[in-house]
Design a protein around this motif. Structure first.
Motif, PDB file in Angstrom:
ATOM      1  N   PRO A   1      42.991  28.134  50.876  1.00  0.00           N
ATOM      2  CA  PRO A   1      42.585  27.892  49.482  1.00  0.00           C
ATOM      3  C   PRO A   1      41.661  28.965  48.926  1.00  0.00           C
ATOM      4  CG  PRO A   1      42.443  25.879  50.782  1.00  0.00           C
ATOM      5  CD  PRO A   1      42.704  26.988  51.748  1.00  0.00           C
ATOM      6  N   LEU A   2      40.661  29.384  49.708  1.00  0.00           N
ATOM      7  CA  LEU A   2      39.733  30.397  49.219  1.00  0.00           C
ATOM      8  C   LEU A   2      40.440  31.733  49.006  1.00  0.00           C
ATOM      9  CD1 LEU A   2      36.449  29.738  51.251  1.00  0.00           C
ATOM     10  CD2 LEU A   2      36.883  29.303  48.826  1.00  0.00           C
ATOM     11  N   ARG A   3      41.300  32.097  49.942  1.00  0.00           N
ATOM     12  CA  ARG A   3      42.022  33.368  49.801  1.00  0.00           C
ATOM     13  C   ARG A   3      42.950  33.328  48.593  1.00  0.00           C
ATOM     14  NH1 ARG A   3      42.505  37.542  53.259  1.00  0.00           N
ATOM     15  NH2 ARG A   3      44.284  38.948  53.018  1.00  0.00           N
ATOM     16  N   ARG A   4      43.603  32.187  48.367  1.00  0.00           N
ATOM     17  CA  ARG A   4      44.464  32.074  47.186  1.00  0.00           C
ATOM     18  C   ARG A   4      43.635  32.142  45.901  1.00  0.00           C
ATOM     19  NH1 ARG A   4      47.037  27.913  50.293  1.00  0.00           N
ATOM     20  NH2 ARG A   4      46.019  26.313  49.016  1.00  0.00           N
ATOM     21  N   PHE A   5      42.433  31.574  45.941  1.00  0.00           N
ATOM     22  CA  PHE A   5      41.587  31.591  44.743  1.00  0.00           C
ATOM     23  C   PHE A   5      41.163  33.011  44.386  1.00  0.00           C
ATOM     24  CE2 PHE A   5      37.247  31.553  42.970  1.00  0.00           C
ATOM     25  CZ  PHE A   5      37.486  30.876  41.790  1.00  0.00           C
ATOM     26  N   PHE A   6      40.686  33.765  45.382  1.00  0.00           N
ATOM     27  CA  PHE A   6      40.164  35.097  45.093  1.00  0.00           C
ATOM     28  C   PHE A   6      41.265  36.151  44.953  1.00  0.00           C
ATOM     29  CE2 PHE A   6      36.316  33.183  46.978  1.00  0.00           C
ATOM     30  CZ  PHE A   6      35.407  33.506  45.985  1.00  0.00           C
ATOM     31  N   ARG A   7      42.439  35.910  45.555  1.00  0.00           N
ATOM     32  CA  ARG A   7      43.522  36.899  45.492  1.00  0.00           C
ATOM     33  C   ARG A   7      44.523  36.627  44.377  1.00  0.00           C
ATOM     34  NH1 ARG A   7      42.298  41.555  48.202  1.00  0.00           N
ATOM     35  NH2 ARG A   7      41.367  41.077  50.228  1.00  0.00           N
ATOM     36  N   ILE A   8      44.594  35.387  43.914  1.00  0.00           N
ATOM     37  CA  ILE A   8      45.585  35.037  42.889  1.00  0.00           C
ATOM     38  C   ILE A   8      44.908  34.530  41.624  1.00  0.00           C
ATOM     39  CG2 ILE A   8      47.539  33.558  42.329  1.00  0.00           C
ATOM     40  CD1 ILE A   8      48.256  33.519  45.283  1.00  0.00           C
ATOM     41  N   THR A   9      44.103  33.483  41.755  1.00  0.00           N
ATOM     42  CA  THR A   9      43.530  32.844  40.569  1.00  0.00           C
ATOM     43  C   THR A   9      42.593  33.782  39.823  1.00  0.00           C
ATOM     44  OG1 THR A   9      43.665  30.702  41.689  1.00  0.00           O
ATOM     45  CG2 THR A   9      42.246  30.862  39.746  1.00  0.00           C
ATOM     46  N   VAL A  10      41.634  34.383  40.534  1.00  0.00           N
ATOM     47  CA  VAL A  10      40.638  35.221  39.871  1.00  0.00           C
ATOM     48  C   VAL A  10      41.266  36.439  39.191  1.00  0.00           C
ATOM     49  CG1 VAL A  10      38.608  36.670  40.239  1.00  0.00           C
ATOM     50  CG2 VAL A  10      38.746  34.418  41.318  1.00  0.00           C
ATOM     51  N   PRO A  11      42.146  37.219  39.857  1.00  0.00           N
ATOM     52  CA  PRO A  11      42.736  38.362  39.145  1.00  0.00           C
ATOM     53  C   PRO A  11      43.570  37.958  37.931  1.00  0.00           C
ATOM     54  CG  PRO A  11      43.010  38.608  41.512  1.00  0.00           C
ATOM     55  CD  PRO A  11      42.536  37.214  41.291  1.00  0.00           C
ATOM     56  N   LEU A  12      44.396  36.903  38.072  1.00  0.00           N
ATOM     57  CA  LEU A  12      45.245  36.510  36.955  1.00  0.00           C
ATOM     58  C   LEU A  12      44.456  35.830  35.844  1.00  0.00           C
ATOM     59  CD1 LEU A  12      48.421  35.185  38.823  1.00  0.00           C
ATOM     60  CD2 LEU A  12      48.059  37.404  37.736  1.00  0.00           C
ATOM     61  N   LEU A  13      43.295  35.281  36.184  1.00  0.00           N
ATOM     62  CA  LEU A  13      42.474  34.604  35.186  1.00  0.00           C
ATOM     63  C   LEU A  13      41.389  35.524  34.627  1.00  0.00           C
ATOM     64  CD1 LEU A  13      42.580  31.646  34.149  1.00  0.00           C
ATOM     65  CD2 LEU A  13      40.631  31.166  35.643  1.00  0.00           C
ATOM     66  N   SER A  14      41.322  36.766  35.090  1.00  0.00           N
ATOM     67  CA  SER A  14      40.250  37.668  34.673  1.00  0.00           C
ATOM     68  C   SER A  14      40.208  37.921  33.162  1.00  0.00           C
ATOM     69  CB  SER A  14      40.355  38.993  35.423  1.00  0.00           C
ATOM     70  OG  SER A  14      41.622  39.609  35.217  1.00  0.00           O
TER      71      SER A  14
ATOM     72  N   TRP B   1      37.749  45.473  36.335  1.00  0.00           N
ATOM     73  CA  TRP B   1      37.905  44.158  36.954  1.00  0.00           C
ATOM     74  C   TRP B   1      38.803  43.197  36.187  1.00  0.00           C
ATOM     75  CZ3 TRP B   1      36.115  39.663  34.544  1.00  0.00           C
ATOM     76  CH2 TRP B   1      35.287  39.843  33.429  1.00  0.00           C
ATOM     77  N   VAL B   2      39.224  43.561  34.993  1.00  0.00           N
ATOM     78  CA  VAL B   2      40.133  42.720  34.214  1.00  0.00           C
ATOM     79  C   VAL B   2      41.535  43.252  34.371  1.00  0.00           C
ATOM     80  CG1 VAL B   2      40.698  41.802  31.936  1.00  0.00           C
ATOM     81  CG2 VAL B   2      38.301  42.145  32.571  1.00  0.00           C
ATOM     82  N   PHE B   3      42.462  42.373  34.758  1.00  0.00           N
ATOM     83  CA  PHE B   3      43.841  42.770  35.027  1.00  0.00           C
ATOM     84  C   PHE B   3      44.778  42.055  34.052  1.00  0.00           C
ATOM     85  CE2 PHE B   3      41.402  42.776  38.953  1.00  0.00           C
ATOM     86  CZ  PHE B   3      41.555  44.085  39.366  1.00  0.00           C
ATOM     87  N   TYR B   4      45.642  42.856  33.412  1.00  0.00           N
ATOM     88  CA  TYR B   4      46.617  42.323  32.474  1.00  0.00           C
ATOM     89  C   TYR B   4      48.020  42.476  33.075  1.00  0.00           C
ATOM     90  CZ  TYR B   4      42.751  42.527  29.165  1.00  0.00           C
ATOM     91  OH  TYR B   4      41.533  42.368  28.547  1.00  0.00           O
ATOM     92  N   ASP B   5      48.960  41.730  32.499  1.00  0.00           N
ATOM     93  CA  ASP B   5      50.321  41.757  33.037  1.00  0.00           C
ATOM     94  C   ASP B   5      50.964  43.117  32.919  1.00  0.00           C
ATOM     95  OD1 ASP B   5      50.118  39.138  33.695  1.00  0.00           O
ATOM     96  OD2 ASP B   5      51.066  38.377  31.879  1.00  0.00           O
ATOM     97  N   ASP B   6      50.605  43.877  31.855  1.00  0.00           N
ATOM     98  CA  ASP B   6      51.243  45.166  31.660  1.00  0.00           C
ATOM     99  C   ASP B   6      50.496  46.274  32.389  1.00  0.00           C
ATOM    100  OD1 ASP B   6      49.021  44.965  30.118  1.00  0.00           O
ATOM    101  OD2 ASP B   6      49.928  45.749  28.260  1.00  0.00           O
TER     102      ASP B   6
END
Length: 319
Positions: free
Chosen positions: A221-234, A314-319
């Motif tokens: 869960p923690l790895r998914r949060f920091f590797r997926i949720t945080v970058p996509l939600l930045s 630190w902010v990541f966009y889809d493009d």
């Protein structure tokens, strides 16, 4: 006699010359649409000029004058800005405001994100919870809630009553210089509803296939949060961060009501906006207050610009 078969054929009428060209009609229709749009936008333009741009230009002029609201303004140049360098109470208000912003905003966003993640897991009655959690954001800046907050954290308030059940002697939290500002920080953290709703909307846009693929690869869960949720939600984090920092710098009502308009005790709740109000409408030093307002504008603009410049790291966009 001339044969009818040999008569020259008559030319067909030119329909294109007899019909009006569609281009002028389109231009006329577009002009009518634009005129209608300007009519509907006119109240907004009037409000922009009269309520926003006009007062801003007036305050810019007053910041270079000695103006008491009673006498005519007298031009003093940069004297008001020089006075800021020697105003110890202004320096205190800046310190109080910076502490309030840098402590309350991260805590508020962390709590908002945590509750958004919990609600995103599919809680029953999600609409009800979302409305209940959003309610403090609507009421947190009101005078009524500030008065209630002063009673809750008072010497005979709810907090001390609960502590008394455990044999703990409470303090007069809002009247103690060491704790008064902390109560306002808690009040701002409590108004987490607006960023929480935005976080929740952002979480709903993250495809579940990313989490499923990560779970198959053994990510916790923690790895998914920091590797997926945080970058996509930045981008959502960035938006909430900028918005809440701007709101926190402009906080006024809570400190005014809790301290009785004095910024006490011992200037521990003297927000910058509260001191600005005191100089302008308490001491009738409107020229100095106008200069303070422009300093606040530059501080907010500076922090906003720093966040935009740092966002590319630190902010990541889809493009």
């Amino acid at each position: 006699m001339v044969s009818l078969d040999s008569a020259p054929p008559t030319a067909a009428p030119d329909d294109t010359r007899s019909r009006p060209s569609p281009a002028p009609r389109r231009r006329r229709r577009n002009g009518q649409d634009n005129a209608a749009a300007y009519v509907f936008l006119a109240p907004w333009f009037v409000g922009l000029l009269v309520i926003t741009i006009g007062p801003m230009l007036a305050s810019l002029y007053f910041s270079f004058t000695d103006y008491s609201l009673i006498a005519e303004p007298e031009w003093v140049g940069l004297d008001n800005y020089r006075r800021m360098l020697e105003d110890e109470r202004l320096h205190t208000s800046l310190g109080v405001t910076f502490f309030y912003v840098f402590v309350s905003v991260p805590l508020q966003l962390a709590l908002a994100l945590l509750l958004a993640i919990v609600l995103d897991r599919g809680v029953r009655g999600l609409s009800l919870y979302r409305s209940v959690y959003y309610l403090p954001s609507l009421l947190g800046g009101s005078v009524a809630v500030a008065i209630l907050w002063r009673q809750v954290f008072g010497a005979e308030g709810l907090i001390n009553s609960v502590l008394g059940l455990f044999g703990i002697a409470g303090e007069g939290w809002v009247s103690h210089p060491d704790y008064a500002l902390g109560t306002l920080v808690v009040l701002n953290v409590w108004t987490f509803g607006a960023p929480m709703v935005i976080f929740l909307a952002g979480l709903r846009q993250i495809p579940t296939m990313y989490y499923e693929a990560a779970a198959v690869d053994g990510a916790g869960p923690l790895r998914r949060f920091f590797r997926i949720t945080v970058p996509l939600l930045s981008p959502i984090v960035f938006f909430n961060l900028v918005l809440q920092i701007i709101n926190a710098f402009q906080s006024f009502t809570q400190a005014f009501v809790v301290s009785g308009g004095t910024g006490g005790p011992s200037d521990s709740t003297l927000f910058y906006t509260l001191y600005l109000y005191d100089r302008g409408f308490g001491s009738f030093d409107m020229g100095y207050a106008s200069a303070m307002a422009w300093l606040l504008l530059m501080i907010i603009a500076g922090f906003t610009a720093i966040h935009f410049l740092a966002s590319k790291y630190w902010v990541f966009y889809d493009d």
